[in-house]
Write a protein that holds these residues in place. Structure first.
Motif, PDB file in Angstrom:
ATOM      1  N   ARG A 142      -7.861   0.998  -4.174  1.00 59.29           N
ATOM      2  CA  ARG A 142      -7.395   1.468  -2.789  1.00 59.29           C
ATOM      3  C   ARG A 142      -8.473   1.786  -2.131  1.00 59.29           C
ATOM      4  NH1 ARG A 142      -3.357   3.095   0.369  1.00 59.29           N
ATOM      5  NH2 ARG A 142      -1.641   3.678  -1.418  1.00 59.29           N
ATOM      6  N   ASP A 202       0.678  -1.432   0.011  1.00 63.89           N
ATOM      7  CA  ASP A 202       0.235   0.117   0.033  1.00 63.89           C
ATOM      8  C   ASP A 202       0.948   1.250   0.156  1.00 63.89           C
ATOM      9  OD1 ASP A 202       1.029  -0.054   2.626  1.00 63.89           O
ATOM     10  OD2 ASP A 202      -1.149   0.030   3.510  1.00 63.89           O
ATOM     11  N   SER A 203       1.979   1.271  -0.456  1.00 65.07           N
ATOM     12  CA  SER A 203       2.985   2.379  -0.559  1.00 65.07           C
ATOM     13  C   SER A 203       2.146   3.310  -1.448  1.00 65.07           C
ATOM     14  CB  SER A 203       4.386   2.095  -1.293  1.00 65.07           C
ATOM     15  OG  SER A 203       4.875   3.216  -1.619  1.00 65.07           O
ATOM     16  N   ARG A 204       2.144   4.592  -1.116  1.00 67.23           N
ATOM     17  CA  ARG A 204       1.358   5.562  -1.811  1.00 67.23           C
ATOM     18  C   ARG A 204       2.392   5.868  -3.133  1.00 67.23           C
ATOM     19  NH1 ARG A 204      -3.941   7.112  -0.483  1.00 67.23           N
ATOM     20  NH2 ARG A 204      -4.123   7.025   1.597  1.00 67.23           N
ATOM     21  N   TRP A 205       3.515   6.162  -2.952  1.00 66.69           N
ATOM     22  CA  TRP A 205       4.101   6.446  -4.200  1.00 66.69           C
ATOM     23  C   TRP A 205       4.424   5.496  -5.384  1.00 66.69           C
ATOM     24  CZ3 TRP A 205       8.619   4.617  -6.153  1.00 66.69           C
ATOM     25  CH2 TRP A 205       9.681   3.563  -5.443  1.00 66.69           C
ATOM     26  N   ASN A 223      -1.815   1.458  -8.883  1.00 64.94           N
ATOM     27  CA  ASN A 223      -2.650   0.497  -7.975  1.00 64.94           C
ATOM     28  C   ASN A 223      -2.324  -0.781  -7.957  1.00 64.94           C
ATOM     29  OD1 ASN A 223      -3.525   2.721  -6.488  1.00 64.94           O
ATOM     30  ND2 ASN A 223      -5.497   2.857  -7.283  1.00 64.94           N
ATOM     31  N   ASN A 231       2.182   3.067  -5.660  1.00 61.20           N
ATOM     32  CA  ASN A 231       1.009   2.777  -6.132  1.00 61.20           C
ATOM     33  C   ASN A 231       0.430   3.928  -7.270  1.00 61.20           C
ATOM     34  OD1 ASN A 231      -0.446   0.130  -5.616  1.00 61.20           O
ATOM     35  ND2 ASN A 231       0.073   0.826  -3.430  1.00 61.20           N
ATOM     36  N   TRP A 232       1.120   5.114  -6.983  1.00 61.65           N
ATOM     37  CA  TRP A 232       0.993   6.181  -8.006  1.00 61.65           C
ATOM     38  C   TRP A 232       1.757   5.668  -9.306  1.00 61.65           C
ATOM     39  CZ3 TRP A 232       3.867   9.410 -10.756  1.00 61.65           C
ATOM     40  CH2 TRP A 232       3.223  10.688 -11.194  1.00 61.65           C
TER      41      TRP A 232
END
Length: 271
Positions: free
Chosen positions: A238, A209-212, A219, A214-215
């Motif tokens: 997400r 689930d890392s934001r960067w 995803n 998955n950006w």
């Protein structure tokens, strides 16, 4: 024309990937020798991202008009180095249908009992050979075969054009980028499912689930949700994971970073 405005990011990424491939070939002889491995590695990551765009697009076509989707299939084909339709048919008719059993041509058991990087290499060779040998057994309708021919023609034209422009540069750049990017794609599948409970509706894959990440990877880290809801748009994964899956999934299968997990478990061979 777009079904979802989030796909502007996918299209920008795709344009950048195609531009980067062209830019590296054009400036190949100006790249310092010590920088070349890094440049080629970035291209491999770019091809991997293009394959993820293709994956998302083929599950839920980006455009309303069919002709626009067919053009996009051709653009994705030349970005990835493999026909968009071929990747999709293997993915849908084999992986999604048989992922619970060894009938899946990319089942994690193909890695054997190896550990670390040797595990990924074993898996890549075995899964790649199995898909290559078995893909012709898939029964495809005439329309799908036509799409494949068009995509193969697009890929051949793209490669021939660059080989004529600079044979050595194009051969090195595209062979490295295509093979490396498709290697990462297969290894990502291994990491997603490796030793997971494939019969469980919530523990059939890992979540990252890392934001960067998955950006950047659109995803891809929410793979359980994708398997359960294959036509859900990638931008909603997400949200659905957090509301319906997070509390029901084994915490041991929920991780922060895909790259960090790969480093610990496959580069350092830590378990």
């Amino acid at each position: 024309m777009l079904r979802d405005v989030s796909d502007v990011r996918s299209l920008v990424f795709l344009a950048a990937i195609l531009g980067l491939e062209a830019l590296v070939v054009i400036n190949f002889n100006s790249v310092p020798a010590l920088m070349l491995p890094l440049v080629l590695f970035v291209l491999m990551i770019a091809v991997f991202i293009a394959a993820l765009i293709n994956h998302n697009h083929r599950h839920l076509p980006m455009f309303h008009p069919a002709w626009a989707n067919r053009l996009l299939n051709c653009a994705l084909t030349v970005a990835v180095g493999a026909p968009s339709t071929r990747l999709h048919t293997i993915h849908m008719l084999n992986h999604h249908k048989h992922y619970r059993t060894t009938d899946d041509w990319s089942h994690y058991s193909l890695a054997g009992s190896r550990r670390g990087l040797l595990r990924t290499l074993t898996y890549y060779v075995n899964a790649g050979m199995r898909m290559g040998l078995n893909r012709k057994t898939l029964e495809l309708p005439p329309e799908t075969r036509r799409e494949l021919r068009i995509e193969y023609a697009s890929l051949v034209a793209w490669l021939l054009g660059w080989l004529v422009y600079d044979f050595q540069a194009a051969a090195i750049v595209f062979a490295s980028a295509y093979l490396g990017g498709q290697f990462i794609l297969l290894i990502a599948n291994l990491i997603n499912h490796d030793h997971c409970d494939l019969d469980s509706p919530y523990n059939l894959a890992r979540t990252f689930d890392s934001r960067w990440e998955n950006w950047l990877f659109l995803n891809h880290g929410f793979h359980v949700v994708h398997h359960r809801r294959t036509t859900l748009h990638w931008s909603k994964l997400r949200q659905v994971h957090d509301s319906h899956f997070r509390d029901k999934t084994n915490p041991d299968l929920q991780h922060r970073s895909f790259c960090g997990y790969f480093l610990r478990h496959y580069i350092l061979a830590y378990r």
